[in-house]
Every structure is written in structure tokens, then in C-alpha cells.
Write a protein that holds these residues in place. Structure first.
Motif, PDB file in Angstrom:
ATOM      1  N   LEU B 194       0.852  -1.190   0.000  1.00 46.15           N
ATOM      2  CA  LEU B 194       0.000   0.000   0.000  1.00 46.15           C
ATOM      3  C   LEU B 194       0.889   1.242   0.000  1.00 46.15           C
ATOM      4  O   LEU B 194       0.700   2.181  -0.782  1.00 46.15           O
ATOM      5  N   SER B 195       1.905   1.210   0.865  1.00 40.57           N
ATOM      6  CA  SER B 195       2.817   2.334   0.980  1.00 40.57           C
ATOM      7  C   SER B 195       3.633   2.538  -0.298  1.00 40.57           C
ATOM      8  O   SER B 195       3.806   3.660  -0.772  1.00 40.57           O
ATOM      9  N   MET B 196       4.108   1.438  -0.889  1.00 38.22           N
ATOM     10  CA  MET B 196       4.902   1.558  -2.118  1.00 38.22           C
ATOM     11  C   MET B 196       4.026   2.013  -3.282  1.00 38.22           C
ATOM     12  O   MET B 196       4.494   2.721  -4.173  1.00 38.22           O
ATOM     13  N   SER B 197       2.741   1.619  -3.268  1.00 38.26           N
ATOM     14  CA  SER B 197       1.828   2.091  -4.314  1.00 38.26           C
ATOM     15  C   SER B 197       1.643   3.599  -4.198  1.00 38.26           C
ATOM     16  O   SER B 197       1.689   4.318  -5.193  1.00 38.26           O
ATOM     17  N   ILE B 198       1.430   4.066  -2.952  1.00 39.74           N
ATOM     18  CA  ILE B 198       1.274   5.512  -2.756  1.00 39.74           C
ATOM     19  C   ILE B 198       2.562   6.219  -3.175  1.00 39.74           C
ATOM     20  O   ILE B 198       2.534   7.271  -3.816  1.00 39.74           O
ATOM     21  N   ALA B 199       3.719   5.601  -2.855  1.00 39.98           N
ATOM     22  CA  ALA B 199       5.006   6.168  -3.265  1.00 39.98           C
ATOM     23  C   ALA B 199       5.054   6.319  -4.779  1.00 39.98           C
ATOM     24  O   ALA B 199       5.523   7.328  -5.299  1.00 39.98           O
ATOM     25  N   GLY B 200       4.531   5.313  -5.479  1.00 44.45           N
ATOM     26  CA  GLY B 200       4.527   5.358  -6.941  1.00 44.45           C
ATOM     27  C   GLY B 200       3.613   6.449  -7.479  1.00 44.45           C
ATOM     28  O   GLY B 200       3.790   6.921  -8.595  1.00 44.45           O
ATOM     29  N   ILE B 201       2.629   6.861  -6.676  1.00 48.41           N
ATOM     30  CA  ILE B 201       1.719   7.917  -7.121  1.00 48.41           C
ATOM     31  C   ILE B 201       2.265   9.296  -6.751  1.00 48.41           C
ATOM     32  O   ILE B 201       2.353  10.183  -7.593  1.00 48.41           O
ATOM     33  N   VAL B 202       2.672   9.478  -5.483  1.00 47.19           N
ATOM     34  CA  VAL B 202       3.056  10.829  -5.053  1.00 47.19           C
ATOM     35  C   VAL B 202       4.527  11.146  -5.332  1.00 47.19           C
ATOM     36  O   VAL B 202       4.893  12.308  -5.447  1.00 47.19           O
ATOM     37  N   LEU B 203       5.381  10.129  -5.411  1.00 51.18           N
ATOM     38  CA  LEU B 203       6.772  10.250  -5.860  1.00 51.18           C
ATOM     39  C   LEU B 203       7.741  11.001  -4.954  1.00 51.18           C
ATOM     40  O   LEU B 203       8.933  11.000  -5.207  1.00 51.18           O
ATOM     41  N   THR B 204       7.254  11.697  -3.921  1.00 47.24           N
ATOM     42  CA  THR B 204       8.230  12.364  -3.045  1.00 47.24           C
ATOM     43  C   THR B 204       8.025  11.911  -1.601  1.00 47.24           C
ATOM     44  O   THR B 204       6.926  11.545  -1.198  1.00 47.24           O
ATOM     45  N   ARG B 205       9.143  11.980  -0.856  1.00 52.05           N
ATOM     46  CA  ARG B 205       9.120  11.526   0.532  1.00 52.05           C
ATOM     47  C   ARG B 205       8.181  12.361   1.392  1.00 52.05           C
ATOM     48  O   ARG B 205       7.447  11.827   2.219  1.00 52.05           O
ATOM     49  N   ASP B 206       8.221  13.675   1.196  1.00 55.48           N
ATOM     50  CA  ASP B 206       7.423  14.555   2.042  1.00 55.48           C
ATOM     51  C   ASP B 206       5.936  14.241   1.934  1.00 55.48           C
ATOM     52  O   ASP B 206       5.234  14.128   2.931  1.00 55.48           O
ATOM     53  N   ARG B 207       5.476  14.085   0.693  1.00 53.90           N
ATOM     54  CA  ARG B 207       4.055  13.798   0.502  1.00 53.90           C
ATOM     55  C   ARG B 207       3.696  12.441   1.086  1.00 53.90           C
ATOM     56  O   ARG B 207       2.672  12.278   1.732  1.00 53.90           O
TER      57      ARG B 207
END
Lengths: 306, 290
Positions: B194-207
């Protein structure tokens, strides 16, 4: 600035592969290590690579040179399967990067521009990870990892954490990570950026030593013209997404010298590869030299190395 | 296997070539034979888990700091609510009831921030390099998901130890503990994907950090980790029904305490959730590679 078509050496582009192109031992023609034909890649409306034709002959050290934003890294990311391109544009040892991704990746060793070794692991663990993901059997793993570390002179530091390594050592460690799978094509993106002269020489010496032992092909990008002159068999100067000059460093230097001599009031001063670089890229390098992200990532790498 | 090298260039300066020999680099001359089919997946999962364990071995700080929060939950919240007896637990002490919930929660907290590591690895070039190895993206994500599971499992061992010290009567049946391990790993695989999917969408650490903070507590409170589903209002029950954390807690509680659980359903939901998570994260991974 000159129109691109008249830039030095452009005409050589089609015939140059013959220079070092050698048939295989049995007389069977060996496919080019890298063959790009009319490679294009655009980010949005910006064409980073715009009609690149390139052939790298097996066994040579090929330097891809050019100013920031010339498209070198994008070209490399296409060759390494990181960016997807249509079939028929890029082949690695005859394998199409679009159709045979895994086969291509098995032939590649890749060292990206950033310092990509894991600082939280030891040197040995860093290399072992790449032995594992390239399917080295458990039986062979320890010995193969040890040989890769030995090949880059890191045997004594192998069990220290990556975070204790100097910039030059990290680069050599990354080299060991790439070499552990016995790649036929080693791709290095700015391998010596930010290193001091001694570390730069050391990195190149290790590359050359392994290359002469294994016969692998090396494709390298660099900003350092002196390095390209000293270590590359052939170089291509890239500007705005395509190649503007191609040949051995000697050929390019002589070619420019010859043209300068023939100019009215021209001089016969010795030319360096840097002169060739200026000639191709023009003096106004700043007008589109690399976007913000490009420069930022270069600076970050340089500061981490230094 | 290599083609005849074109004219060898003299090696610069100090004659490194002198001690270049075939014996020394013998193994580096031939590429290792490729594994096929499921063995590729198994090998990549093994590789990612090995890296996770090696990192934990070199730096245990995270293990200790992450133990603080679950310890406080058990010690303060658990002890207090055991006295108040406000929550219907079906006859067992509240701290016992709470312990499996806290195990699941601490595992989820680790997994939900796993995407930050993926983004960090992307920025550092580590991910880029892994993507150029003969590793299908789904195998890479599965490897990462199970690595998150291994990390969470070690955390779970710590929380179980704390719970045991606080006098929680947990099972020591090895088969049941094996089931606990499986539930922890599957749950972490889902939440890390779930977290890696969100990472793939938002692309930055802060978000990702912001989104991670925003969803962890709702996931935790909208589950049966702290209280039984029966005491929730209807709308919260509905959310709890689709929250994989609830199924994980149900399995852990059933196995560790011997309460009534729906183990078949629990594992089914966890397996399906993990599989969906891996699919989604694999599909979004190319966005990080660009």
C-alpha cells in the motif's frame, strides 16, 4: 553557433564502426555491443534524444561525451531498459531492449551517476546482493564476490560498512557490484564525477585491468575530456540529442586541426579533445545546458563523493 | 563466451596489467546461469530479506526505538483499561485482549512507511540499479514486501516478549506461533505494498510522509485492535470489515489467546490483500524508475 550539420566529424558517423569492428574468432560476424538506430526519447515535449545512431563494437571502450542536457544519460537509460522505447531502436549484442528485456539485463553491468552502494551494508554484502539477483549459485557466491572485490582492490575493506568508504572506494565498490555477474557490457554514467585525480586514475585502472582480463565492452559517459582522450578507444560527441562527431580521440583532434589550418588565417596549433568539444557544442553552452534537476543531481553526487 | 577483444589498449601508468590474470578473475569471466520460473521469485525474495536482516544486524537502533511505542500502549493504555473494565473482552483481561492488536499495529506502522525507503532508494540510485538486473518488477516488489514482513516479524517478537513480561498469557505452541508469523508477514506485505503504491503515485518523501501519518491512525482505530467490532457504530463496523488489519488482529488473537476466530477467512483476506497490493505496487513502480 554553427548549424549542427556542419559540425566537425559528422560525416564520419556512418563509416566509423569499421575502425575497430572485428569479426568473431570463428569468422562469424559478432553483433554490435550496442546498436541504436534513430533512437528518440522525449520527456513531454522536450526531445532528450533526437535521432541517435550509435554502434559500439564489442571489446572497445566507447565514450559518450557532451554538455549537460545533451541526452547522454537519457540514451543510457534507454539502453539499460530503464526507459521503454519502441522495438527496433536499440539492440544490445543483437537482443532488442524492447522485446528481450531480461536477456539484455543479464548482459549488462550498470553504474549510475549517483553513488548507489548501500551505506548501511558492508562492501561484501553490497556485492553479494548483486550476485544473488543475478542468480549466482550459493556454492559459487562467496568466491565470486571475493574475486569481484579483489578485482577493484577492496579485499581489505570488504567487511567495513559502506558509510565508512571514501568516494573513490564507493565507486570501486559499485564497479565490483557490476562486475560480479560477468557482464559483457559495462555501462558507466559519469564514473569519476567529483573524484580527486588520484581516485579517478584508480577507478580507470581497475576498469582497464578487468577489461583486459575479460574482454568486456565499456560504454562510458564523462565530462572530463582528458579522461576520454586517455582511456577511450572511440568517442562520440553528443549535443541536443544526437551525435555530432565520432571517431578515435586522435582522429577528432586531427580533423579539427586540419579544418582550422584550412580556415583563412587559420592556425596550426595543436588541438585537444576539449577544443573539439567546444567546436561541437558551440561557446554558448549555457543556453540549454541541462535542466535544474539534472544539475542538482550532479551536484548532489559531487558533494557526496567529495 | 566473449568476443575477441579489439586491440587491447595499454593500461595506463603503473602496469596494473602485470597482476591481471585469468586465475584471479576466473569466475568473473562467465555469467552465472539464469534461474527460471518460480525460482527467480524465490531467489529475489531471499535476496531482499537477506539485505533487510543484514541492515538490522548492523544497526539495531530502529528495533529499539520502535519498541518504545508498543511498550507504552501495553503498559499505560493496557494497564489502565484493564482496571476500568470499560471494554467488553469476553472475560479475558484487557491487556491480554490488547496485546495481539498492538503486535499488528506495530507491524503495520513499520510497513506503512516502507514506501519512504523505496523513494530514498530511488533517489540514491539503488532502485535504478536493481531495475537493471534480471528481476521482474513484480519479483522486486514481492521481495520488498516480504523484507518488510521480516522486519515486522522481528518487531513482533520484541512486542511479544514485552507482553510476556507484563504477564499476558500467550500461547507457546510452536504451530500457533508459526501461524502468527505468517499473519504478521502477510499483513506487512499488504501494508508495505500500500505504501509503495502511494510512493509510486506521489513520488516524493514529504508527501508520502504526510499521507502515511494521515492513514495509519484511521486504519488502527477503524479495526478491532483496541476494542471489539461489536461496540462500534455501524459505519465504523463497515470500514472495519474492509480493513485487512482487522483480519490480521482476529487471527493473532485467535492463535495467541485461543479466543474464537475465523482463521480461514482471516488468512484468505490477508493473502488476497497481499496479492492485490503486490499487483498495484508493481504496476506503479515504473513511475519511480522514470
Amino acid at each position: 553557433m554553427k548549424p549542427p550539420g556542419t559540425a566537425g566529424g559528422a560525416t564520419e558517423a556512418t563509416e566509423a564502426p569499421a575502425v575497430t569492428g572485428a569479426p568473431g574468432a570463428a569468422g562469424v560476424p559478432v553483433p554490435d555491443a550496442v546498436a541504436c538506430s534513430a533512437l528518440e526519447y522525449a520527456f513531454g515535449t522536450t526531445k532528450a534524444v533526437d535521432g541517435l545512431d550509435l554502434s559500439v563494437v564489442p571489446g572497445e571502450v566507447f565514450g559518450l561525451l557532451g554538455p549537460n542536457g545533451a541526452g547522454k544519460t537519457t540514451a543510457i537509460r534507454c539502453i539499460t531498459t530503464l526507459l521503454s522505447v519502441p522495438a527496433g531502436m536499440v539492440r544490445v549484442f543483437g537482443h532488442d531492449v524492447a522485446r528481450e528485456r531480461m536477456a539484455v539485463r543479464r548482459l549488462l553491468g550498470y553504474v549510475p551517476q549517483q553513488l548507489s552502494a548501500d551505506a548501511g551494508l558492508t562492501g561484501r554484502e553490497n556485492v553479494a546482493l548483486f550476485a544473488r539477483v543475478f542468480d549466482v549459485s550459493r556454492r559459487e557466491r562467496a568466491e565470486r564476490v571475493a574475486q569481484a572485490l579483489d578485482a577493484v582492490g577492496l579485499t581489505d575493506a570488504a567487511d567495513r560498512l559502506g558509510k565508512t568508504y571514501s568516494g573513490g572506494m564507493v565507486r570501486r565498490l559499485e564497479l565490483a557490484q557490476a562486475l560480479v555477474s560477468a557482464p559483457r557490457l559495462l555501462i558507466l554514467d559519469e564514473p569519476t564525477i567529483g573524484l580527486d585525480p588520484i581516485a579517478r586514475t584508480s577507478v580507470w585502472e581497475h576498469i582497464n585491468a578487468v577489461r583486459s582480463a575479460t574482454g568486456m565492452t565499456v560504454l562510458v559517459t564523462t565530462h572530463y575530456m582528458d579522461e576520454a582522450d586517455q582511456y577511450c578507444d572511440r568517442v562520440a560527441l553528443m549535443h541536443r540529442g544526437r551525435i555530432h562527431a565520432l571517431g578515435t580521440p586522435q582522429e577528432l583532434r586531427d580533423d579539427l586541426r586540419e579544418r582550422r589550418r584550412r580556415e583563412p588565417g587559420g592556425s596550426d596549433a595543436a588541438t585537444t579533445l576539449e577544443d573539439v568539444f567546444r567546436d561541437v557544442a558551440g561557446s554558448g553552452l549555457d543556453d540549454q545546458g541541462g535542466d535544474f534537476r539534472d544539475v542538482r543531481s550532479t551536484r548532489r553526487t559531487a558533494s557526496r563523493v567529495g | 563466451m566473449s568476443a575477441a577483444p579489439a586491440a587491447q589498449r595499454p593500461v595506463s601508468a603503473d602496469g596494473t596489467s602485470a597482476h591481471t590474470s585469468v586465475e584471479r578473475y576466473g569466475l568473473l569471466l562467465t555469467a552465472p546461469p539464469a534461474r527460471r520460473g518460480w525460482r527467480v521469485l524465490a531467489a529475489r525474495v531471499g535476496a531482499m530479506c537477506a539485505v533487510e536482516l543484514q541492515k538490522l544486524r548492523h544497526d539495531r537502533t530502529e528495533l529499539y526505538t520502535r519498541a518504545v511505542q508498543p511498550a507504552l500502549w501495553l503498559l499505560i493504555f493496557g494497564e489502565t483499561f484493564t482496571r476500568i473494565r470499560a471494554i467488553p473482552t469476553g472475560g479475558i483481561p484487557y491487556i491480554d485482549y490488547l496485546a495481539p492488536g498492538i503486535i499488528a499495529q506495530s507491524a503495520m506502522f513499520i510497513a506503512i512507511f516502507y514506501g519512504i525507503m523505496i523513494i530514498w532508494e530511488r533517489d540514491a540510485g539503488i532502485l535504478t540499479k536493481l531495475l537493471v538486473t534480471p528481476t521482474p518488477r513484480s519479483a522486486l516488489i514481492t521481495g520488498k514486501a516480504f523484507a518488510a514482513g521480516v522486519k515486522a516479524l522481528i518487531q513482533a517478537v520484541v512486542v511479544i516478549a514485552i507482553a510476556a513480561v507484563l504477564g499476558v498469557a500467550l500461547t507457546w505452541n510452536p504451530l500457533r506461533l508459526l501461524g502468527v508469523a505468517a499473519a504478521v508477514i502477510l499483513g506487512s506485505a499488504f501494508f508495505s505494498c500500500l505504501s509503495m503504491s502511494i510512493a509510486g503515485i506521489v513520488l516524493t518523501r514529504d508527501r508520502l510522509m504526510g499521507i502515511g501519518q494521515a492513514i495509519t491512525m484511521p486504519l488502527f482505530f477503524a479495526s478491532n485492535a483496541l476494542y471489539p467490532v461489536a461496540v462500534m457504530p455501524g459505519w465504523l463496523q463497515a470500514i472495519s470489515k474492509v480493513n485487512p488489519l482487522s483480519y490480521q488482529v482476529d487471527a493473532l488473537r485467535g492463535l495467541l489467546l485461543g479466543t474464537h476466530a475465523h482463521l480461514g477467512m482471516d488468512y484468505l483476506v490477508l493473502v488476497v490483500a497481499a496479492a492485490l497490493g503486490i499487483t498495484a505496487a508493481s504496476a506503479l513502480l515504473p513511475r519511480l524508475a522514470r
